[in-house]
Design a protein around this motif. Structure first.
Motif, mmCIF file in Angstrom:
data_model
loop_
_atom_site.group_PDB
_atom_site.id
_atom_site.type_symbol
_atom_site.label_atom_id
_atom_site.label_comp_id
_atom_site.label_asym_id
_atom_site.label_seq_id
_atom_site.Cartn_x
_atom_site.Cartn_y
_atom_site.Cartn_z
ATOM 1 N N ALA A 161 -6.261 -0.445 0.933
ATOM 2 C CA ALA A 161 -5.022 -1.037 1.456
ATOM 3 C C ALA A 161 -3.871 -0.875 0.465
ATOM 4 C CB ALA A 161 -5.246 -2.513 1.771
ATOM 5 N N LEU A 162 -4.142 -1.076 -0.819
ATOM 6 C CA LEU A 162 -3.098 -0.917 -1.832
ATOM 7 C C LEU A 162 -2.622 0.533 -1.911
ATOM 8 C CD1 LEU A 162 -4.571 -3.158 -4.690
ATOM 9 C CD2 LEU A 162 -2.558 -3.650 -3.289
ATOM 10 N N SER A 163 -3.559 1.467 -1.837
ATOM 11 C CA SER A 163 -3.188 2.879 -1.897
ATOM 12 C C SER A 163 -2.439 3.307 -0.638
ATOM 13 C CB SER A 163 -4.442 3.739 -2.082
ATOM 14 O OG SER A 163 -4.122 5.108 -2.118
ATOM 15 N N ALA A 164 -2.923 2.889 0.535
ATOM 16 C CA ALA A 164 -2.299 3.295 1.798
ATOM 17 C C ALA A 164 -0.855 2.819 1.897
ATOM 18 C CB ALA A 164 -3.114 2.766 2.974
ATOM 19 N N ALA A 165 -0.575 1.622 1.372
ATOM 20 C CA ALA A 165 0.780 1.068 1.464
ATOM 21 C C ALA A 165 1.799 1.904 0.714
ATOM 22 C CB ALA A 165 0.789 -0.367 0.942
ATOM 23 N N ARG A 166 1.344 2.678 -0.267
ATOM 24 C CA ARG A 166 2.276 3.518 -1.033
ATOM 25 C C ARG A 166 2.803 4.687 -0.214
ATOM 26 N NH1 ARG A 166 0.024 3.629 -7.211
ATOM 27 N NH2 ARG A 166 1.121 5.627 -7.223
ATOM 28 N N PHE A 167 2.139 5.011 0.891
ATOM 29 C CA PHE A 167 2.566 6.137 1.711
ATOM 30 C C PHE A 167 3.341 5.687 2.951
ATOM 31 C CE2 PHE A 167 -1.160 7.540 -0.650
ATOM 32 C CZ PHE A 167 -0.699 8.728 -1.216
ATOM 33 N N LYS A 168 3.572 4.377 3.069
ATOM 34 C CA LYS A 168 4.304 3.853 4.221
ATOM 35 C C LYS A 168 5.733 3.504 3.822
ATOM 36 C CE LYS A 168 0.093 1.781 6.170
ATOM 37 N NZ LYS A 168 -0.579 0.508 6.535
ATOM 38 N N PRO A 169 6.664 3.508 4.783
ATOM 39 C CA PRO A 169 8.045 3.120 4.456
ATOM 40 C C PRO A 169 8.099 1.677 3.961
ATOM 41 C CG PRO A 169 7.915 4.154 6.628
ATOM 42 C CD PRO A 169 6.512 3.907 6.181
ATOM 43 N N GLY A 170 8.879 1.448 2.911
ATOM 44 C CA GLY A 170 9.044 0.099 2.399
ATOM 45 C C GLY A 170 9.862 -0.768 3.345
ATOM 46 N N ILE A 171 9.616 -2.058 3.302
ATOM 47 C CA ILE A 171 10.402 -3.024 4.086
ATOM 48 C C ILE A 171 11.237 -3.831 3.087
ATOM 49 C CG2 ILE A 171 10.326 -4.996 5.648
ATOM 50 C CD1 ILE A 171 7.679 -3.956 6.724
ATOM 51 N N PRO A 172 12.541 -3.583 3.022
ATOM 52 C CA PRO A 172 13.371 -4.253 2.012
ATOM 53 C C PRO A 172 13.433 -5.752 2.242
ATOM 54 C CG PRO A 172 14.502 -2.337 2.957
ATOM 55 C CD PRO A 172 13.310 -2.611 3.820
#
Length: 486
Positions: free
Chosen positions: A98-109
């Protein structure tokens, strides 16, 4: 799955699952809260919540072991998983994915709210009233250089041009009611930003946030790429923006639901002694070093605030759970970006962040035709030791996936039987070395360079285990399980 937007709802959820130890008797303001917290790590008890601390106003509380192993043996990583909005029964590898996958998703400011909506600004202290002496800051260990005002809080700083905002955890020692001194490592993100302010000849504005949403504390303590904003990454994990509010005295946004926010400026010189401090390697600290002073100018806090703390030492505390998972996720991300077919990565808690296991699937040779295990081992080291996070890891083991890397008994068995006494390893000389890993000698610390190693434990032919799972016919095993424990 549920995301906890503040520390209090998280504590309530832990309490409902029996993972909070309420300490209602008065504890001393020096060592007792830390000693209780340290013992809670070592016997894997519920997390201690101290309701009455001597020497501070009624209602001020301390919370220990916020992301250590859970007292629930059926869900050992529940505190970490729930902090990140994952199911409490999540496994270690699932958290890393989950931590790794989140790095490839668009950030939510983050989204800014007004001061009236921000719980962290229910009480505003300025001038002489903005004094650390009113808060329950204990000594972490009896050989430390002072009371540590930051062990699980988030430091918020940004570059002078405002383009990069960094949320991180660094240890900060209380000097007196109006001053702290923090460990600023030049290679770390906060050190890079501080260096920019020093070049301008201006003190760096900072906000030290205690008790924000648990995901904020967790992400502040793990590596993500430079120039990436942790707030956006947290929004991705949460699936919603982090509510922030403008700090009272600074041009910084701080988490609106935090328990306590300390605002001020950091000196441009290393003008105060910091340390010693008992660190994650499991030994009491020795010596101190000159570090920048954190001047305290404004403090805001919620009613009856809760000050969280991580008391580092021998396993298992937050360094060996959350931080280790973050480092493993960073390694997994870079290895997969290098197109290596990694199944997972794992740092065993009991290795105190000195080992990294790189787990290969059974079909890795088919996916990397013509690549020997020796060449794979060399390539893994070349990828990993270029990354900033791997400055902490001296030893890497490339292993098969025929055992559970999160089970220490199985790890010891596998490494003991598969590490060659002399060969089958790739040694990388003159790698970056800092003082936090415990395995180097003084000359290497002074030089800032030392060796790192990747062990090749991959089997050319997989051997069946002399175990219940692999040593008997399936029908026999099932019959035994159906009749167990007769």
């Amino acid at each position: 799955m549920k995301y906890y937007g503040d520390l209090r709802s998280f504590i309530t959820a832990l309490d409902e699952m029996g993972d909070i130890m309420h300490v209602h008797r008065e504890v001393d303001g020096d060592f007792e809260p830390s000693a209780i917290t340290r013992r809670s790590y070592e016997i894997q008890s519920p997390a201690p919540l101290f309701h009455k601390v001597a020497g501070v106003a009624p209602g001020f509380r301390l919370f220990g072991a916020p992301a250590a192993l859970s007292s629930r043996s059926d869900m050992p990583y529940a505190r970490v998983a729930m902090s990140l909005g994952l199911a409490p029964e999540s496994t270690g590898p699932e958290i890393i994915e989950a931590l790794s996958a989140a790095r490839f998703k668009p950030g939510i400011p983050p989204v800014r709210v007004e001061s009236a909506q921000a719980e962290c600004q229910q009480n505003i202290l300025r001038g002489a009233e903005a004094n650390l002496d009113r808060f329950p800051i204990p000594f972490a260990h009896d050989k430390d250089g002072g009371r540590y005002a930051n062990t699980w809080g988030t430091l918020i700083v940004k570059t002078p041009d405002g383009k990069w905002v960094n949320w991180s955890i660094a240890r900060v020692m209380k000097v007196d009611g109006k001053r702290m001194v923090g460990l600023i490592v030049p290679s770390q993100h906060i050190g890079q930003i501080w260096t920019q302010w020093v070049a301008r000849g201006e003190p760096m504005p900072y906000a030290l946030v205690q008790g924000p949403a648990p995901a904020i504390s967790c992400v502040s303590g793990i590596p993500i790429p430079a120039n990436a904003d942790e707030a956006d990454y947290i929004g991705t994990l949460a699936g919603e923006p982090v509510p922030v509010v403008k700090a009272i005295s600074l041009d910084l946004d701080v988490p609106a639901t935090a328990e306590i926010v300390i605002e001020g400026h950091v000196s441009i010189e290393r003008d105060c002694q910091e340390g010693p401090y008992g660190e994650y390697g499991g030994y009491l600290g020795e010596g101190s070093s000159a570090q920048p002073t954190f001047h305290v100018e404004t403090i805001t806090h919620r009613h009856d605030p809760i000050w969280p703390m991580s008391i580092t030492g021998r396993p298992t505390d937050e360094s060996h759970t959350l931080w280790a998972m973050g480092l493993a996720a960073d390694a997994l991300t870079y290895l997969r970006e290098a197109e290596l077919p990694i199944k997972t990565t794992w740092i065993p808690e009991d290795s105190t962040v000195h080992w990294l296991l790189v787990v290969m699937p059974e079909n890795w040779r088919e996916r990397l035709p013509g690549v020997s295990s020796e060449a794979l081992t060399q390539r893994i080291g070349e990828v990993l030791f270029k990354t900033d996070a791997m400055v902490f890891i001296p030893k890497v083991y490339v292993v098969d996936d025929d055992f559970d890397p999160t089970n220490l008994r199985e790890v010891v068995w596998a490494l003991s039987t598969r590490v060659h006494p002399v060969g089958r390893r790739a040694v990388f000389e003159d790698q970056r070395v800092i003082r936090l890993p415990q395995c180097y000698d003084e000359a290497e610390y002074v030089a800032g360079k030392g060796a790192k190693v990747v062990f090749d434990t991959l089997q050319t032919k997989r051997h069946l285990h002399a175990s219940f799972a692999q040593g008997y016919p399936e029908d026999v095993r099932q019959r035994i399980l159906d009749n167990w424990p007769e």
